[in-house]
Scaffold this motif. Structure first.
Motif, PDB file in Angstrom:
ATOM      1  N   MET A   1       0.845  -1.185   0.000  1.00 31.99           N
ATOM      2  CA  MET A   1       0.000   0.000   0.000  1.00 31.99           C
ATOM      3  C   MET A   1       0.886   1.241   0.000  1.00 31.99           C
ATOM      4  O   MET A   1       1.731   1.418   0.880  1.00 31.99           O
ATOM      5  CB  MET A   1      -0.928   0.012   1.216  1.00 31.99           C
ATOM      6  N   LYS A   2       0.710   2.104  -0.975  1.00 28.66           N
ATOM      7  CA  LYS A   2       1.498   3.323  -1.045  1.00 28.66           C
ATOM      8  C   LYS A   2       0.891   4.453  -0.225  1.00 28.66           C
ATOM      9  O   LYS A   2       1.553   5.441   0.053  1.00 28.66           O
ATOM     10  CB  LYS A   2       1.647   3.755  -2.500  1.00 28.66           C
ATOM     11  N   GLU A 154     -16.196   1.682 -13.176  1.00 25.09           N
ATOM     12  CA  GLU A 154     -16.979   2.897 -13.400  1.00 25.09           C
ATOM     13  C   GLU A 154     -17.515   3.463 -12.090  1.00 25.09           C
ATOM     14  O   GLU A 154     -17.446   4.674 -11.845  1.00 25.09           O
ATOM     15  CB  GLU A 154     -18.129   2.600 -14.360  1.00 25.09           C
ATOM     16  N   PHE A 155     -18.052   2.602 -11.232  1.00 29.08           N
ATOM     17  CA  PHE A 155     -18.678   3.050  -9.996  1.00 29.08           C
ATOM     18  C   PHE A 155     -17.673   3.712  -9.061  1.00 29.08           C
ATOM     19  O   PHE A 155     -17.881   4.854  -8.609  1.00 29.08           O
ATOM     20  CB  PHE A 155     -19.340   1.858  -9.293  1.00 29.08           C
ATOM     21  N   TYR A 156     -16.585   3.023  -8.738  1.00 31.21           N
ATOM     22  CA  TYR A 156     -15.660   3.556  -7.732  1.00 31.21           C
ATOM     23  C   TYR A 156     -14.877   4.758  -8.254  1.00 31.21           C
ATOM     24  O   TYR A 156     -14.546   5.668  -7.479  1.00 31.21           O
ATOM     25  CB  TYR A 156     -14.735   2.451  -7.232  1.00 31.21           C
ATOM     26  N   SER A 157     -14.588   4.778  -9.537  1.00 34.11           N
ATOM     27  CA  SER A 157     -13.936   5.957 -10.103  1.00 34.11           C
ATOM     28  C   SER A 157     -14.843   7.171  -9.998  1.00 34.11           C
ATOM     29  O   SER A 157     -14.387   8.282  -9.707  1.00 34.11           O
ATOM     30  CB  SER A 157     -13.557   5.702 -11.567  1.00 34.11           C
ATOM     31  N   ARG A 158     -16.121   6.961 -10.216  1.00 37.58           N
ATOM     32  CA  ARG A 158     -17.083   8.063 -10.153  1.00 37.58           C
ATOM     33  C   ARG A 158     -17.302   8.534  -8.725  1.00 37.58           C
ATOM     34  O   ARG A 158     -17.364   9.744  -8.475  1.00 37.58           O
ATOM     35  CB  ARG A 158     -18.403   7.613 -10.781  1.00 37.58           C
ATOM     36  N   VAL A 159     -17.416   7.605  -7.784  1.00 38.24           N
ATOM     37  CA  VAL A 159     -17.724   7.976  -6.399  1.00 38.24           C
ATOM     38  C   VAL A 159     -16.512   8.562  -5.684  1.00 38.24           C
ATOM     39  O   VAL A 159     -16.613   9.588  -4.996  1.00 38.24           O
ATOM     40  CB  VAL A 159     -18.259   6.755  -5.622  1.00 38.24           C
ATOM     41  N   PHE A 160     -15.349   7.923  -5.833  1.00 40.56           N
ATOM     42  CA  PHE A 160     -14.171   8.312  -5.056  1.00 40.56           C
ATOM     43  C   PHE A 160     -13.056   8.952  -5.880  1.00 40.56           C
ATOM     44  O   PHE A 160     -12.066   9.418  -5.306  1.00 40.56           O
ATOM     45  CB  PHE A 160     -13.598   7.096  -4.320  1.00 40.56           C
ATOM     46  N   GLY A 161     -13.170   8.924  -7.211  1.00 42.07           N
ATOM     47  CA  GLY A 161     -12.104   9.472  -8.035  1.00 42.07           C
ATOM     48  C   GLY A 161     -10.866   8.598  -8.096  1.00 42.07           C
ATOM     49  O   GLY A 161      -9.759   9.085  -8.354  1.00 42.07           O
ATOM     50  N   TRP A 162     -11.036   7.296  -7.889  1.00 45.38           N
ATOM     51  CA  TRP A 162      -9.896   6.393  -7.911  1.00 45.38           C
ATOM     52  C   TRP A 162      -9.311   6.258  -9.310  1.00 45.38           C
ATOM     53  O   TRP A 162     -10.034   6.288 -10.314  1.00 45.38           O
ATOM     54  CB  TRP A 162     -10.305   4.993  -7.450  1.00 45.38           C
ATOM     55  N   SER A 163      -8.003   6.067  -9.356  1.00 46.45           N
ATOM     56  CA  SER A 163      -7.360   5.656 -10.597  1.00 46.45           C
ATOM     57  C   SER A 163      -7.485   4.140 -10.725  1.00 46.45           C
ATOM     58  O   SER A 163      -7.620   3.426  -9.726  1.00 46.45           O
ATOM     59  CB  SER A 163      -5.884   6.062 -10.596  1.00 46.45           C
ATOM     60  N   LEU A 175      -4.973   6.495  -5.785  1.00 40.79           N
ATOM     61  CA  LEU A 175      -5.288   7.916  -5.714  1.00 40.79           C
ATOM     62  C   LEU A 175      -4.013   8.687  -6.034  1.00 40.79           C
ATOM     63  O   LEU A 175      -2.998   8.507  -5.354  1.00 40.79           O
ATOM     64  CB  LEU A 175      -5.785   8.305  -4.318  1.00 40.79           C
ATOM     65  N   ALA A 176      -4.065   9.488  -7.066  1.00 39.61           N
ATOM     66  CA  ALA A 176      -2.905  10.298  -7.465  1.00 39.61           C
ATOM     67  C   ALA A 176      -1.644   9.445  -7.602  1.00 39.61           C
ATOM     68  O   ALA A 176      -0.557   9.832  -7.154  1.00 39.61           O
ATOM     69  CB  ALA A 176      -2.691  11.424  -6.455  1.00 39.61           C
ATOM     70  N   GLY A 177      -1.806   8.271  -8.211  1.00 39.09           N
ATOM     71  CA  GLY A 177      -0.662   7.403  -8.454  1.00 39.09           C
ATOM     72  C   GLY A 177      -0.216   6.567  -7.279  1.00 39.09           C
ATOM     73  O   GLY A 177       0.792   5.860  -7.371  1.00 39.09           O
ATOM     74  N   ARG A 178      -0.943   6.626  -6.168  1.00 37.84           N
ATOM     75  CA  ARG A 178      -0.575   5.866  -4.971  1.00 37.84           C
ATOM     76  C   ARG A 178      -1.592   4.744  -4.772  1.00 37.84           C
ATOM     77  O   ARG A 178      -2.720   4.990  -4.360  1.00 37.84           O
ATOM     78  CB  ARG A 178      -0.513   6.783  -3.758  1.00 37.84           C
ATOM     79  N   ASP A 179      -1.193   3.527  -5.099  1.00 37.91           N
ATOM     80  CA  ASP A 179      -2.115   2.395  -5.039  1.00 37.91           C
ATOM     81  C   ASP A 179      -2.333   1.931  -3.605  1.00 37.91           C
ATOM     82  O   ASP A 179      -1.433   1.976  -2.770  1.00 37.91           O
ATOM     83  CB  ASP A 179      -1.581   1.230  -5.866  1.00 37.91           C
ATOM     84  N   ASP A 251       5.490  -4.109   3.154  1.00 36.54           N
ATOM     85  CA  ASP A 251       6.328  -3.277   2.274  1.00 36.54           C
ATOM     86  C   ASP A 251       6.546  -3.853   0.896  1.00 36.54           C
ATOM     87  O   ASP A 251       7.372  -3.340   0.147  1.00 36.54           O
ATOM     88  CB  ASP A 251       7.692  -2.998   2.906  1.00 36.54           C
ATOM     89  N   GLN A 252       5.807  -4.899   0.524  1.00 34.67           N
ATOM     90  CA  GLN A 252       5.979  -5.460  -0.812  1.00 34.67           C
ATOM     91  C   GLN A 252       4.721  -5.359  -1.654  1.00 34.67           C
ATOM     92  O   GLN A 252       4.740  -5.735  -2.808  1.00 34.67           O
ATOM     93  CB  GLN A 252       6.430  -6.916  -0.717  1.00 34.67           C
ATOM     94  N   ALA A 253       3.588  -4.894  -1.101  1.00 32.69           N
ATOM     95  CA  ALA A 253       2.393  -4.697  -1.930  1.00 32.69           C
ATOM     96  C   ALA A 253       2.647  -3.526  -2.847  1.00 32.69           C
ATOM     97  O   ALA A 253       3.268  -2.540  -2.476  1.00 32.69           O
ATOM     98  CB  ALA A 253       1.173  -4.420  -1.060  1.00 32.69           C
ATOM     99  N   SER A 254       2.195  -3.630  -4.090  1.00 41.86           N
ATOM    100  CA  SER A 254       2.457  -2.571  -5.063  1.00 41.86           C
ATOM    101  C   SER A 254       1.168  -2.105  -5.685  1.00 41.86           C
ATOM    102  O   SER A 254       0.140  -2.726  -5.537  1.00 41.86           O
ATOM    103  CB  SER A 254       3.409  -3.067  -6.142  1.00 41.86           C
TER     104      SER A 254
END
Length: 254
Positions: A1-2, A154-163, A175-179, A251-254
């Motif tokens: 998790m970034k 479609e749903f989560y990008s619309r509700v939360f603005g996720w990438s 979010l903003a390149g941070r997965d 520290d290994q999740a990407s």
């Protein structure tokens, strides 16, 4: 998790609703080294905060309705719970619990995406959520399992603005390149009666020993320790009361 701290749209809390809170507390405190603090206020209904040292990492509550399964839930942070609830409806989701005040610590709602996967939204006041991320014994990743991956994007990008980053085998949320999470296509891997769900992964120092220890404490292994291509070593478990959760190497999740 970034993501290294709760931020609008990001995971901010995980909570276990258990049919036997005392037994669940014993299992998780032994497995992860957590300690438990019960809110003494009568209006808190026995709510328990699970901590690693002095850092809040998860919540534990009794079940609030008959027939409710023992299960983990994931909450996402928002600056305005009412506005996010409205966005859920506008995007085709539903509200399982309307926005409501939680004592003096925040405002929350329980929602479901169009496929039925439930999640919570949290507007912090005195309590922001998890105080530690991606350290052994803390939340490290969240994952949606669904049969409608296109609709979920479609749903989560619309509700939360996720990438949305789509790989050959896996889709990641950010979010903003941070997965901070991902999505698994249930497809034919699950029986038809298993509904879509959100699941937390907790970071650990050693997946194999943690999985082995969990079995000794009464858990079962759904996915044995596995090395994911271009990802971490992980496993998926069911606790003694059936709640599904994952573990992965910190520290290994990407």
């Amino acid at each position: 998790m970034k993501i290294d701290k709760p931020a609008p749209g990001a995971p901010c809390w995980v909570e276990l609703a258990s049919s036997d809170p005392a037994a669940s507390k014993a299992f998780y405190t032994e497995l992860f080294g957590w300690r438990a603090e019960v809110d003494p206020r009568p209006e808190a209904g026995g709510y328990t905060t699970l901590l690693l040292g002095e850092d809040a990492v998860a919540g534990l509550s009794p079940q609030y309705r008959e027939g409710q399964p023992t299960a983990w839930s994931v909450s996402f942070a928002t600056a305005d719970a009412d506005a996010t609830a409205a966005a859920v409806r506008a995007a085709g989701g539903s509200l399982l619990m309307e926005p409501t005040e939680v004592l003096d610590i925040g405002r929350f709602a329980v929602a479901a995406d169009p496929s039925g996967a439930a999640f919570s939204i949290w507007q912090a006041r005195l309590f922001n959520g998890v105080a530690l991320l991606n350290e052994p014994g803390s939340l490290g990743w969240v994952e949606l399992a669904t049969r409608d991956t296109h609709g979920a994007k479609e749903f989560y990008s619309r509700v939360f603005g996720w990438s949305v980053t789509v790989g050959e085998m896996y889709t990641q949320w950010g979010l903003a390149g941070r997965d901070f999470g991902g999505m698994m296509d249930m497809a034919d891997q699950f029986p038809a009666d298993v509904p879509p769900y959100w699941m937390p992964y907790f970071a650990v120092a050693d997946v194999d020993s943690t999985a082995e220890r969990s079995v000794g404490l009464g858990a079962s292994v759904t996915l044995p320790p596995t090395d994911v291509p271009d990802g971490p070593r992980l496993a998926v478990l069911h606790d003694p009361h059936g709640a599904r959760f994952g573990i992965h190497v910190a520290d290994q999740a990407s």
